[in-house]
Design an enzyme around this catalytic site. Sequence first.
Site, mmCIF file in Angstrom:
data_model
loop_
_atom_site.group_PDB
_atom_site.id
_atom_site.type_symbol
_atom_site.label_atom_id
_atom_site.label_comp_id
_atom_site.label_asym_id
_atom_site.label_seq_id
_atom_site.Cartn_x
_atom_site.Cartn_y
_atom_site.Cartn_z
ATOM 1 N N GLY A 24 0.964 -1.429 0.040
ATOM 2 C CA GLY A 24 -0.063 -0.149 0.161
ATOM 3 C C GLY A 24 0.994 1.305 -0.047
ATOM 4 N N GLN A 25 0.250 2.464 -0.207
ATOM 5 C CA GLN A 25 0.810 3.735 -0.197
ATOM 6 C C GLN A 25 1.832 4.012 1.201
ATOM 7 O OE1 GLN A 25 -1.479 7.130 -1.166
ATOM 8 N NE2 GLN A 25 -3.164 6.468 0.222
ATOM 9 N N ASP A 48 -2.287 -12.531 4.749
ATOM 10 C CA ASP A 48 -3.602 -12.208 4.786
ATOM 11 C C ASP A 48 -3.911 -11.956 6.122
ATOM 12 O OD1 ASP A 48 -6.469 -11.905 4.778
ATOM 13 O OD2 ASP A 48 -6.835 -13.355 3.452
ATOM 14 N N THR A 70 -9.442 -0.175 2.698
ATOM 15 C CA THR A 70 -9.447 1.410 2.713
ATOM 16 C C THR A 70 -10.466 2.093 1.874
ATOM 17 O OG1 THR A 70 -7.476 1.345 0.989
ATOM 18 C CG2 THR A 70 -6.859 1.683 3.388
ATOM 19 N N THR A 105 -8.061 6.902 11.571
ATOM 20 C CA THR A 105 -8.445 8.101 10.479
ATOM 21 C C THR A 105 -9.318 9.023 11.024
ATOM 22 O OG1 THR A 105 -9.881 8.110 8.813
ATOM 23 C CG2 THR A 105 -10.390 6.129 10.162
ATOM 24 N N ASP A 106 -9.304 10.000 10.510
ATOM 25 C CA ASP A 106 -10.146 11.211 11.032
ATOM 26 C C ASP A 106 -11.482 11.061 10.620
ATOM 27 O OD1 ASP A 106 -9.499 11.087 7.986
ATOM 28 O OD2 ASP A 106 -10.200 13.075 7.608
ATOM 29 N N TYR A 129 -16.829 2.049 7.304
ATOM 30 C CA TYR A 129 -15.305 2.323 7.313
ATOM 31 C C TYR A 129 -14.767 2.875 8.535
ATOM 32 C CZ TYR A 129 -10.574 4.174 6.468
ATOM 33 O OH TYR A 129 -9.427 4.385 6.525
ATOM 34 N N LYS A 133 -12.463 1.137 11.911
ATOM 35 C CA LYS A 133 -11.451 1.749 12.112
ATOM 36 C C LYS A 133 -11.548 2.165 13.738
ATOM 37 C CE LYS A 133 -8.261 2.458 9.828
ATOM 38 N NZ LYS A 133 -6.990 1.396 9.571
ATOM 39 N N TRP A 151 -6.612 11.891 4.848
ATOM 40 C CA TRP A 151 -6.291 12.242 3.399
ATOM 41 C C TRP A 151 -4.809 11.823 2.870
ATOM 42 C CZ3 TRP A 151 -9.323 17.373 1.992
ATOM 43 C CH2 TRP A 151 -10.863 17.235 2.581
HETATM 44 N N1 LIG Z 1 -5.894 6.792 2.454
HETATM 45 C C1 LIG Z 1 -6.210 7.470 3.442
HETATM 46 O O1 LIG Z 1 -6.491 8.567 2.868
HETATM 47 C C2 LIG Z 1 -5.960 7.288 4.764
HETATM 48 C C3 LIG Z 1 -6.504 8.311 5.605
HETATM 49 C C4 LIG Z 1 -6.492 7.886 6.945
HETATM 50 C C5 LIG Z 1 -6.136 6.677 7.441
HETATM 51 N N2 LIG Z 1 -5.543 5.827 6.698
HETATM 52 C C6 LIG Z 1 -4.968 4.532 7.138
HETATM 53 O O2 LIG Z 1 -3.621 4.252 6.714
HETATM 54 C C7 LIG Z 1 -3.524 2.853 6.719
HETATM 55 C C8 LIG Z 1 -2.619 2.817 5.191
HETATM 56 O O3 LIG Z 1 -3.714 3.385 4.215
HETATM 57 P P1 LIG Z 1 -3.122 3.258 2.912
HETATM 58 O O4 LIG Z 1 -3.635 4.666 2.414
HETATM 59 O O5 LIG Z 1 -1.664 2.959 2.689
HETATM 60 O O6 LIG Z 1 -3.946 2.273 2.126
HETATM 61 P P2 LIG Z 1 -3.756 1.369 0.755
HETATM 62 O O7 LIG Z 1 -2.710 2.148 0.063
HETATM 63 O O8 LIG Z 1 -5.083 0.957 0.457
HETATM 64 O O9 LIG Z 1 -2.906 0.209 1.471
HETATM 65 C C9 LIG Z 1 -3.568 -0.830 2.179
HETATM 66 C C10 LIG Z 1 -2.790 -2.132 2.140
HETATM 67 O O10 LIG Z 1 -3.352 -3.086 2.626
HETATM 68 C C11 LIG Z 1 -3.636 -4.335 1.887
HETATM 69 N N3 LIG Z 1 -4.612 -5.235 2.338
HETATM 70 C C12 LIG Z 1 -5.731 -5.099 2.164
HETATM 71 N N4 LIG Z 1 -6.707 -6.256 2.871
HETATM 72 C C13 LIG Z 1 -5.645 -6.982 3.383
HETATM 73 C C14 LIG Z 1 -5.531 -8.212 3.879
HETATM 74 N N5 LIG Z 1 -6.891 -8.717 4.088
HETATM 75 N N6 LIG Z 1 -4.494 -8.566 4.405
HETATM 76 C C15 LIG Z 1 -3.250 -8.151 4.061
HETATM 77 N N7 LIG Z 1 -3.247 -6.825 3.372
HETATM 78 C C16 LIG Z 1 -4.441 -6.255 2.960
HETATM 79 C C17 LIG Z 1 -4.018 -3.683 0.549
HETATM 80 O O11 LIG Z 1 -3.471 -4.758 -0.364
HETATM 81 P P3 LIG Z 1 -4.329 -4.603 -1.777
HETATM 82 O O12 LIG Z 1 -3.629 -3.458 -2.586
HETATM 83 O O13 LIG Z 1 -4.138 -6.168 -2.431
HETATM 84 O O14 LIG Z 1 -5.729 -4.545 -1.528
HETATM 85 C C18 LIG Z 1 -3.044 -2.588 0.546
HETATM 86 O O15 LIG Z 1 -1.662 -2.802 0.111
HETATM 87 C C19 LIG Z 1 -4.783 2.160 7.037
HETATM 88 O O16 LIG Z 1 -4.745 1.810 8.160
HETATM 89 C C20 LIG Z 1 -5.675 3.491 6.681
HETATM 90 O O17 LIG Z 1 -7.079 3.203 7.083
HETATM 91 C C21 LIG Z 1 -5.674 6.005 5.432
#
Ligand SMILES: NC(=O)c1ccc[n+]([C@@H]2O[C@H](COP(=O)([O-])OP(=O)(O)OC[C@H]3O[C@@H](n4cnc5c(N)ncnc54)[C@H](OP(=O)(O)O)[C@@H]3O)[C@@H](O)[C@H]2O)c1
Length: 276
Positions: A24-25, A48, A70, A105-106, A129, A133, A151
């Site tokens: 993920g990012q 997983d 996410t 998250t916010d 969602y 969280k 974000w």
């Molecule tokens: N993105 C936002 O704006 C945001 C805002 C606030 C908080 N957050 C939090 O920050 C954290 C990181 O988010 P991110 O933006 O990096 O999200 P992301 O880019 O969607 O990365 C999440 C990763 O988790 C993987 N994943 C999903 N289901 C899984 C499973 N069952 N087992 C193992 N891996 C799994 C995804 O794999 P796949 O790609 O294969 O699905 C992806 O690589 C999360 O906790 C998110 O809730 C994100």
Amino acid sequence: MEPAIPDPLATGHRRRVLITGAGGQLGHALQEAFAGETVVALGRADWDVTQPAPPLPTMPDLVLHAAAWTDVDGAEDDPQEAAAVNVGGTQHAAELGAPLVVFSTDYVFDGRKTAPYHESDAPNPLSAYGRTKLHAEAAAGGQAWIVRTSWLFGETGHNFVRTMLRLGAERDEVAVVDDQRGCPTYAGHLAAAVRELVELPFGLWHVAAGGDATWAELAEAIFEEAGLSCRVRRITSEELGRPAPRPAYSVLRSEKPEAPLLPHWREGLRACLERL
Ligand SMILES: NC(=O)c1ccc[n+]([C@@H]2O[C@H](COP(=O)([O-])OP(=O)(O)OC[C@H]3O[C@@H](n4cnc5c(N)ncnc54)[C@H](OP(=O)(O)O)[C@@H]3O)[C@@H](O)[C@H]2O)c1
């Protein structure tokens, strides 16, 4: 006299850092920020997180749990699976027994405030969602830093900045929501702050970029910084009609004086664009 238990950092020992959601990012950014340590980066194919951890060769010293469901709108249709990943996954990460960083998250807030949300403000998520969280925060256990951020964008994965760059190159105008205000946070800045945070006490921490913006303001900044002439048409969340409700206002700030401070979101945007 030598201490009975040597301090791993003082003795030059590299911490064993396990990163989940490595594809993920944020997972990518954490791998960069912790590159000086012994990193084991596990993507979904390796673990997983809806299942207990696979056998590990050695116990990690630190777990950075970035795996999550996410898809905010998708969680409205499949809240059970979203909970299996977000709540179950956090439980499984906590079961490893190592100090743990989890990301929240916010969207745990309802957005009725008009001043920044602090750690002591009461959460009240509007979406499935957000509820998963919030439950995940409770599942993290007592040996955890719970990092609420918002974000997120980075060089990889699906995010608003990358989407706007694509649309801005294809179109003359894009319609963007102007009635949600938050802190657009660069994943690279957050990952660097996590290094500081793990030297601080366990607990709940708000860690998001400085400044605030609406999605429309962010889109305008993206086009300006990238030299794209695309116009932004400001619309309401109701006009966009997404399935999951989002808070109208979700600016995060920490009330803890020692909390890591992130650069302004515009600096994060520039840092991200430089690497794209
Ligand atoms: N993105 C936002 O704006 C945001 C805002 C606030 C908080 N957050 C939090 O920050 C954290 C990181 O988010 P991110 O933006 O990096 O999200 P992301 O880019 O969607 O990365 C999440 C990763 O988790 C993987 N994943 C999903 N289901 C899984 C499973 N069952 N087992 C193992 N891996 C799994 C995804 O794999 P796949 O790609 O294969 O699905 C992806 O690589 C999360 O906790 C998110 O809730 C994100």
